[in-house]
Design an enzyme around this catalytic site. Structure first.
Site, PDB file in Angstrom:
ATOM      1  N   GLY A 109       0.697   2.799  -1.368  1.00  0.00           N
ATOM      2  CA  GLY A 109       0.924   1.656  -0.497  1.00  0.00           C
ATOM      3  C   GLY A 109      -0.335   1.183   0.190  1.00  0.00           C
ATOM      4  CE  LYS A 110      -2.199  -3.989  -1.411  1.00  0.00           C
ATOM      5  NZ  LYS A 110      -2.833  -5.325  -1.481  1.00  0.00           N
ATOM      6  CB  ILE A 111      -3.079  -1.449   6.186  1.00  0.00           C
ATOM      7  CG1 ILE A 111      -3.435  -0.971   7.590  1.00  0.00           C
ATOM      8  CG2 ILE A 111      -2.735  -2.941   6.174  1.00  0.00           C
ATOM      9  CD1 ILE A 111      -4.741  -1.543   8.122  1.00  0.00           C
ATOM     10  CD1 TRP A 167       0.222   0.300  15.138  1.00  0.00           C
ATOM     11  CD2 TRP A 167       2.449   0.170  15.157  1.00  0.00           C
ATOM     12  NE1 TRP A 167       0.651   0.658  16.401  1.00  0.00           N
ATOM     13  CE2 TRP A 167       2.020   0.587  16.438  1.00  0.00           C
ATOM     14  CE3 TRP A 167       3.826   0.017  14.930  1.00  0.00           C
ATOM     15  CZ2 TRP A 167       2.903   0.843  17.487  1.00  0.00           C
ATOM     16  CZ3 TRP A 167       4.706   0.284  15.967  1.00  0.00           C
ATOM     17  CH2 TRP A 167       4.251   0.685  17.231  1.00  0.00           C
ATOM     18  CB  ILE A 206       9.074   3.815   1.637  1.00  0.00           C
ATOM     19  CG1 ILE A 206      10.390   3.870   2.418  1.00  0.00           C
ATOM     20  CG2 ILE A 206       8.920   5.062   0.761  1.00  0.00           C
ATOM     21  CD1 ILE A 206      11.627   3.917   1.554  1.00  0.00           C
ATOM     22  CB  CYS A 232       3.265  -3.539   3.346  1.00  0.00           C
ATOM     23  SG  CYS A 232       4.085  -2.320   4.401  1.00  0.00           S
ATOM     24  NE  ARG A 274       0.595   5.473   4.364  1.00  0.00           N
ATOM     25  CZ  ARG A 274       0.256   4.194   4.239  1.00  0.00           C
ATOM     26  NH1 ARG A 274       0.388   3.598   3.077  1.00  0.00           N
ATOM     27  NH2 ARG A 274      -0.219   3.512   5.264  1.00  0.00           N
ATOM     28  CG  PHE A 288      11.461   7.207   6.348  1.00  0.00           C
ATOM     29  CD1 PHE A 288      11.831   6.914   7.656  1.00  0.00           C
ATOM     30  CD2 PHE A 288      11.902   8.410   5.793  1.00  0.00           C
ATOM     31  CE1 PHE A 288      12.608   7.793   8.401  1.00  0.00           C
ATOM     32  CE2 PHE A 288      12.674   9.295   6.535  1.00  0.00           C
ATOM     33  CZ  PHE A 288      13.031   8.982   7.841  1.00  0.00           C
TER      34      PHE A 288
END
Length: 265
Positions: A75-77, A79, A185, A215, A73, A198
């Protein structure tokens, strides 16, 4: 858009392993591309897991070597875990897909959900997701005895909040009266069909976020619906409300192809 199908995949003691859910996403994605199933939203909880999108930098991962699942996907990291409602809308959209418009529709459904529970949320320019706004900078409490003019997160590229005590922890952003994200998201689009989606913090243990740079954002934090309302709220209580607003927003949308600037194409 056509009528949405909702699939409640597993919650609580039946929380779904991330890789199992990822495989199911891919299965439904292929079926949706082939028009074998309608647009589908998979809803679930995951056991605790860190996942890293394509733009995650090495310095944003857990310092202690906690395993992270790298995913396809954007975006970043982030949890995922108990107390967090995760949604994977798998939708066929006109090509070229307007990814930003898709993200905005998901944000809108979650903003409406928060409003129904009495919490005002919004978007933050340049940062996807749903946010609770903090106080103006001049009204926020000082950090570590320093005025905000000297906040090291804003001026020191080497500063790492994970090594500098709880006053800098993402989970404590509400106490600092900073902007804090309540829903993240991150999506992928393949063959005109969306995947991923999301994660909405209902009542998780937000200290899980303190082990990463959520993020990739160092100057804001995370929160939950329960934290902001000051009372217990369950995923089961929120689930039908999220479904209703997703249905209203997504079924009534008229997605259009992304406009292409022919002068630069």
């Amino acid at each position: 858009m056509s009528e949405l199908r909702f699939v409640r995949m597993g919650f609580g003691a039946e929380a779904v392993d991330y890789r199992v859910a990822w495989d199911e996403q891919r299965r439904v994605h292929a079926a949706r591309f082939a028009d074998e199933v309608p647009d589908t939203v998979i809803l679930l909880e995951h056991p605790p897991v860190y996942t890293a999108g394509r733009r995650t930098e090495e310095g944003e991962r857990p310092l202690d070597g906690t395993p992270v699942i790298d995913v396809d996907r954007g975006g970043k990291i982030t949890w995922h875990g108990p107390g967090q409602l995760v949604g994977y809308p798998i939708q066929k959209l006109p090509r070229p897909v307007d990814v930003v418009a898709h993200v905005r529709r998901l944000e809108e459904a979650l903003i409406r959900t928060c409003a129904e529970f009495g919490l005002e949320t919004t978007r933050v320019e340049g940062r996807s997701g749903v946010w609770v706004l903090g106080d103006p900078v001049e009204r926020r409490p000082a950090l570590g005895g320093l005025s905000l003019d000297f906040d090291p997160r804003l001026h020191d590229e080497e500063f790492d909040p994970r090594l500098n005590g709880p006053e800098y922890a993402p989970s404590n952003a509400g106490q600092r009266r900073e902007d804090r994200k309540i829903a993240a998201i991150g999506i992928r689009v393949a063959k005109g069909v969306t995947m991923h989606g999301f994660s909405f913090n209902v009542n998780p243990d937000n200290q899980w976020f303190d082990r990463i740079i959520p993020c990739g954002i160092r100057d804001a934090g995370v929160t939950s619906l329960a934290n902001e309302l000051g009372r217990d709220v369950t995923v089961g209580e929120v689930l039908p409300v999220v479904e209703r607003h997703l249905r209203d927003v997504l079924e009534n949308a008229e997605p259009k192809p992304r406009e292409i600037d022919r002068a630069t194409a």
